[in-house]
Structure formats: C-alpha cells, structure tokens
Motif scaffolding. Structure first.
Motif, PDB file in Angstrom:
ATOM      1  N   ALA A 150       0.823  -1.201   0.000  1.00 47.55           N
ATOM      2  CA  ALA A 150       0.000   0.000   0.000  1.00 47.55           C
ATOM      3  C   ALA A 150       0.863   1.260   0.000  1.00 47.55           C
ATOM      4  O   ALA A 150       0.356   2.354  -0.248  1.00 47.55           O
ATOM      5  N   ARG A 151       2.162   1.106   0.269  1.00 40.62           N
ATOM      6  CA  ARG A 151       3.102   2.245   0.235  1.00 40.62           C
ATOM      7  C   ARG A 151       3.948   2.240  -1.034  1.00 40.62           C
ATOM      8  O   ARG A 151       4.088   3.250  -1.704  1.00 40.62           O
ATOM      9  N   PHE A 152       4.528   1.087  -1.366  1.00 44.22           N
ATOM     10  CA  PHE A 152       5.304   0.970  -2.602  1.00 44.22           C
ATOM     11  C   PHE A 152       4.549   0.078  -3.570  1.00 44.22           C
ATOM     12  O   PHE A 152       3.627  -0.644  -3.171  1.00 44.22           O
ATOM     13  N   SER A 153       4.908   0.125  -4.823  1.00 40.34           N
ATOM     14  CA  SER A 153       4.159  -0.622  -5.836  1.00 40.34           C
ATOM     15  C   SER A 153       5.049  -1.638  -6.537  1.00 40.34           C
ATOM     16  O   SER A 153       6.193  -1.349  -6.886  1.00 40.34           O
ATOM     17  N   LEU A 154       4.496  -2.828  -6.725  1.00 37.59           N
ATOM     18  CA  LEU A 154       5.135  -3.886  -7.496  1.00 37.59           C
ATOM     19  C   LEU A 154       4.121  -4.389  -8.512  1.00 37.59           C
ATOM     20  O   LEU A 154       2.940  -4.559  -8.189  1.00 37.59           O
ATOM     21  N   PRO A 155       4.538  -4.638  -9.741  1.00 43.14           N
ATOM     22  CA  PRO A 155       3.585  -5.088 -10.772  1.00 43.14           C
ATOM     23  C   PRO A 155       2.842  -6.354 -10.343  1.00 43.14           C
ATOM     24  O   PRO A 155       3.438  -7.272  -9.773  1.00 43.14           O
ATOM     25  N   GLY A 156       1.545  -6.369 -10.608  1.00 43.81           N
ATOM     26  CA  GLY A 156       0.748  -7.548 -10.334  1.00 43.81           C
ATOM     27  C   GLY A 156      -0.089  -7.484  -9.078  1.00 43.81           C
ATOM     28  O   GLY A 156      -0.844  -8.412  -8.793  1.00 43.81           O
ATOM     29  N   ILE A 188      -1.236  -2.967  10.992  1.00 46.47           N
ATOM     30  CA  ILE A 188       0.087  -3.546  10.812  1.00 46.47           C
ATOM     31  C   ILE A 188       0.265  -3.782   9.318  1.00 46.47           C
ATOM     32  O   ILE A 188      -0.642  -4.276   8.640  1.00 46.47           O
ATOM     33  N   ALA A 189       1.405  -3.367   8.762  1.00 52.01           N
ATOM     34  CA  ALA A 189       1.634  -3.480   7.318  1.00 52.01           C
ATOM     35  C   ALA A 189       2.913  -4.272   7.075  1.00 52.01           C
ATOM     36  O   ALA A 189       4.012  -3.704   7.027  1.00 52.01           O
ATOM     37  N   PRO A 190       2.801  -5.604   6.914  1.00 57.91           N
ATOM     38  CA  PRO A 190       3.999  -6.415   6.679  1.00 57.91           C
ATOM     39  C   PRO A 190       4.619  -6.136   5.310  1.00 57.91           C
ATOM     40  O   PRO A 190       3.922  -5.819   4.336  1.00 57.91           O
ATOM     41  N   GLY A 191       5.915  -6.273   5.252  1.00 57.85           N
ATOM     42  CA  GLY A 191       6.597  -6.318   3.966  1.00 57.85           C
ATOM     43  C   GLY A 191       6.572  -7.743   3.444  1.00 57.85           C
ATOM     44  O   GLY A 191       5.704  -8.534   3.807  1.00 57.85           O
ATOM     45  N   ALA A 192       7.515  -8.073   2.591  1.00 58.88           N
ATOM     46  CA  ALA A 192       7.588  -9.430   2.048  1.00 58.88           C
ATOM     47  C   ALA A 192       8.044 -10.404   3.145  1.00 58.88           C
ATOM     48  O   ALA A 192       9.063 -10.186   3.787  1.00 58.88           O
ATOM     49  N   ILE A 193       7.257 -11.467   3.342  1.00 57.20           N
ATOM     50  CA  ILE A 193       7.502 -12.411   4.428  1.00 57.20           C
ATOM     51  C   ILE A 193       7.584 -13.827   3.865  1.00 57.20           C
ATOM     52  O   ILE A 193       6.842 -14.193   2.950  1.00 57.20           O
ATOM     53  N   ASP A 214      17.883  -7.600  -1.114  1.00 58.57           N
ATOM     54  CA  ASP A 214      18.713  -6.493  -1.589  1.00 58.57           C
ATOM     55  C   ASP A 214      17.991  -5.149  -1.470  1.00 58.57           C
ATOM     56  O   ASP A 214      18.641  -4.111  -1.340  1.00 58.57           O
ATOM     57  N   ALA A 215      16.649  -5.189  -1.542  1.00 58.83           N
ATOM     58  CA  ALA A 215      15.862  -3.958  -1.480  1.00 58.83           C
ATOM     59  C   ALA A 215      15.440  -3.606  -0.060  1.00 58.83           C
ATOM     60  O   ALA A 215      14.667  -2.663   0.146  1.00 58.83           O
ATOM     61  N   THR A 216      15.927  -4.356   0.927  1.00 62.43           N
ATOM     62  CA  THR A 216      15.522  -4.181   2.322  1.00 62.43           C
ATOM     63  C   THR A 216      16.692  -3.697   3.158  1.00 62.43           C
ATOM     64  O   THR A 216      17.790  -4.276   3.100  1.00 62.43           O
ATOM     65  N   ALA A 217      16.483  -2.647   3.923  1.00 65.98           N
ATOM     66  CA  ALA A 217      17.566  -2.032   4.679  1.00 65.98           C
ATOM     67  C   ALA A 217      18.272  -3.018   5.605  1.00 65.98           C
ATOM     68  O   ALA A 217      19.497  -3.003   5.721  1.00 65.98           O
ATOM     69  N   LEU A 218      17.499  -3.902   6.239  1.00 70.01           N
ATOM     70  CA  LEU A 218      18.099  -4.856   7.172  1.00 70.01           C
ATOM     71  C   LEU A 218      18.659  -6.093   6.483  1.00 70.01           C
ATOM     72  O   LEU A 218      19.144  -7.016   7.143  1.00 70.01           O
ATOM     73  N   GLY A 219      18.564  -6.161   5.156  1.00 64.67           N
ATOM     74  CA  GLY A 219      19.326  -7.127   4.386  1.00 64.67           C
ATOM     75  C   GLY A 219      18.788  -8.538   4.311  1.00 64.67           C
ATOM     76  O   GLY A 219      19.519  -9.456   3.935  1.00 64.67           O
ATOM     77  N   ARG A 220      17.522  -8.734   4.648  1.00 63.47           N
ATOM     78  CA  ARG A 220      16.936 -10.066   4.522  1.00 63.47           C
ATOM     79  C   ARG A 220      15.436  -9.948   4.325  1.00 63.47           C
ATOM     80  O   ARG A 220      14.857  -8.869   4.531  1.00 63.47           O
ATOM     81  N   VAL A 249       5.984  -3.227   9.065  1.00 61.37           N
ATOM     82  CA  VAL A 249       6.938  -4.207   9.595  1.00 61.37           C
ATOM     83  C   VAL A 249       7.588  -4.862   8.385  1.00 61.37           C
ATOM     84  O   VAL A 249       7.178  -5.922   7.929  1.00 61.37           O
ATOM     85  N   SER A 250       8.597  -4.189   7.831  1.00 62.08           N
ATOM     86  CA  SER A 250       9.192  -4.640   6.580  1.00 62.08           C
ATOM     87  C   SER A 250      10.714  -4.657   6.591  1.00 62.08           C
ATOM     88  O   SER A 250      11.332  -4.939   5.567  1.00 62.08           O
ATOM     89  N   GLY A 251      11.310  -4.346   7.724  1.00 66.17           N
ATOM     90  CA  GLY A 251      12.777  -4.308   7.775  1.00 66.17           C
ATOM     91  C   GLY A 251      13.359  -3.175   6.953  1.00 66.17           C
ATOM     92  O   GLY A 251      14.551  -3.178   6.642  1.00 66.17           O
ATOM     93  N   GLY A 252      12.520  -2.200   6.612  1.00 72.15           N
ATOM     94  CA  GLY A 252      13.003  -1.087   5.796  1.00 72.15           C
ATOM     95  C   GLY A 252      13.027  -1.425   4.315  1.00 72.15           C
ATOM     96  O   GLY A 252      13.956  -1.082   3.591  1.00 72.15           O
ATOM     97  N   MET A 253      11.976  -2.084   3.850  1.00 72.24           N
ATOM     98  CA  MET A 253      11.899  -2.474   2.434  1.00 72.24           C
ATOM     99  C   MET A 253      11.581  -1.252   1.561  1.00 72.24           C
ATOM    100  O   MET A 253      10.682  -0.480   1.865  1.00 72.24           O
ATOM    101  N   MET A 254      12.373  -1.071   0.537  1.00 69.03           N
ATOM    102  CA  MET A 254      12.186   0.013  -0.443  1.00 69.03           C
ATOM    103  C   MET A 254      12.062   1.379   0.231  1.00 69.03           C
ATOM    104  O   MET A 254      11.160   2.162  -0.065  1.00 69.03           O
ATOM    105  N   LEU A 255      13.005   1.684   1.073  1.00 68.55           N
ATOM    106  CA  LEU A 255      13.033   3.008   1.711  1.00 68.55           C
ATOM    107  C   LEU A 255      13.461   4.071   0.694  1.00 68.55           C
ATOM    108  O   LEU A 255      14.230   3.800  -0.205  1.00 68.55           O
TER     109      LEU A 255
END
Length: 255
Positions: A150-156, A188-193, A214-220, A249-255
């Motif tokens: 809902a914050r960043f966009s990915l195709p599909g 709560i807004a999870p990132g990729a899990i 690679d796109a996540t600040a915390l690296g996983r 809750v995304s570990g800093g995904m696509m900051l």
C-alpha cells in the motif's frame, strides 16, 4: 480491563502463516486465543495444540471472511465460546488477519478476482468487526492487516494493494469512532515475508528472495515471527497511546 482479567484475543486466519505466528507470540505473552480458519481444520488443531503447550487456552472456530451473511451466527458462536471457556461475555483483542493473495497484472485482473479480494480483505474486515463490536471489551484493541504494497508498488498487485489502502483508511475511522469506548485501532503493514502466502513465492523462489533482501535495509526477507512479535507488541498493556496508526513491519523495504 484490570490486571486480574485473563486477556483473550480473536485472530482470524490463524491456522498458518502470520496469524499463527501472532497467536503463538500472544500465547507466549500470557494471552488466550480464539483462532479462525476457513478450510484447514487440521492446521487449526495443530495451532491450538501449540498454544495449549504454552500453557494457554485456545479454541478454533470456522469462519469464511467472504461470507458476510454468516457473521451474525459466528458472533453468536463466539459469545457461547467465551461463556463456556472463559465465563465471560467479551474478549479483549481482535486481529483482522485472514486474507488471500492474487498476483495479476492490472490490465488482466478480472472483475471476479477484484470482487473476491474486496469481499475478504475490505468488506469482510468492515462487517466482521461491526458484528463483533458488542463482544469487544471497552478498552480493548483492534489490529487490522495491511501490506507494504500500500506504500510501494510492485507489478501484479494493483487490486490487492487497493484493498489494503482501504484498510488503512478504515483503520483511522475505526480509531476515531471507537475511541469513546477506549478501543485502540491500528494497522500492521507487513513487507515481504517467508510464508506460503501467494503460493510461497517469497519463501521458495531464491531469486525473488534475494531481490527482496537487496531492497531491504536490514538485508533479509521477513519471517513470520517478525510480524507476530509486532502484533503482540501493539496489543500489549504498554501500548496505551497509539491509535489510528499504520505500523510497517518490513525491515526497511524500499526506503
């Protein structure tokens, strides 16, 4: 709610994935759980067994989030369960977690796919919460589930993310209108899990997993317990002054 009252949470879709992790984390924190499932009764039983192994009470009830016509009967069943298991008529925490995924390009999304996502994620959350309001204790808490999408966009994910955007707006309205009862409502807004959600794409596809890391600040990539722990923290007694908020809750995904 006083400290002497045993806390009880209702978590939808808690037989697996993020719901299961949230249920176990809450049980570790001394909270009893009513969990719902749609089809997988065996997985629900396994989760209740795991909760009971932690010394907490657990009951599994069937619920189809897309069937709003069943919500009144579900509320009656829940009321009976609360009386029979906990000798009370209200519960403390509602976690609207149940959901389904769909990865379809915007140009190819069918009306049936759109309607299914809307029925489960947006309409279901709206009217289930409405049906359960008489059973939620004053001073209780509600956690709705959105997505980093809902914050960043990915195709599909246009239709799926649109529903989650609706959930975030709905959360703010719930927080405002339920505040007179002392009920806090957050998203709560999870990132990729790494779960089986969406066919397990993030968990099982090494290339996708590495790309997200690679796109996540915390690296996983995130793990279910990352989200379960965040849900438990939002529902803790220490959370008295947070409402109407979106917690990613995304570990800093696509900051």
């Amino acid at each position: 709610m006083t400290g002497s009252i045993q806390r009880v949470a209702l978590i939808t879709g808690a037989s697996r994935g993020l719901g299961r992790s949230s249920a176990l984390k809450l049980a570790e924190n001394g909270v009893d759980v009513v969990l719902t499932y749609k089809d997988n009764a065996d997985a629900a039983r396994t989760t209740t067994t795991e909760i009971k192994a932690l010394g907490r009470q657990a009951v599994a009830l069937r619920l189809d989030m897309a069937d709003t016509g069943s919500f009144a009967a579900f509320a009656a069943q829940l009321k009976s369960t609360l009386a029979g298991t906990w000798q009370r008529d209200r519960f403390d925490y509602l976690v609207n977690n149940a959901g389904t995924g769909a990865q379809v390009p915007f140009a190819e999304t069918t009306e049936a796919q759109f309607d299914q996502l809307a029925a489960v994620h947006l309409k279901g959350t709206f009217f289930l919460t409405q049906a359960l309001l008489p059973l939620i204790a004053d001073g209780g808490r509600i956690v709705n589930t959105s997505s980093g999408l809902a914050r960043f966009s990915l195709p599909g994910y246009a239709a799926y993310a649109a529903m989650k955007g609706g959930i975030e707006v709905l959360t703010r309205y719930m927080a405002r209108e339920l505040a007179p009862r002392g009920i806090r409502v957050n998203t709560i807004a999870p990132g990729a899990i790494e779960t089986d959600f969406g066919g397990g794409l993030v968990r099982d596809n090494a290339q996708v997993n590495a790309h997200i890391a690679d796109a996540t600040a915390l690296g996983r990539v995130g793990l279910p317990d990352d989200v379960g722990g965040a849900v438990a923290a939002l529902l803790s007694d220490d959370n008295q002054w947070i409402t109407g908020q979106r917690i990613e809750v995304s570990g800093g995904m696509m900051l």
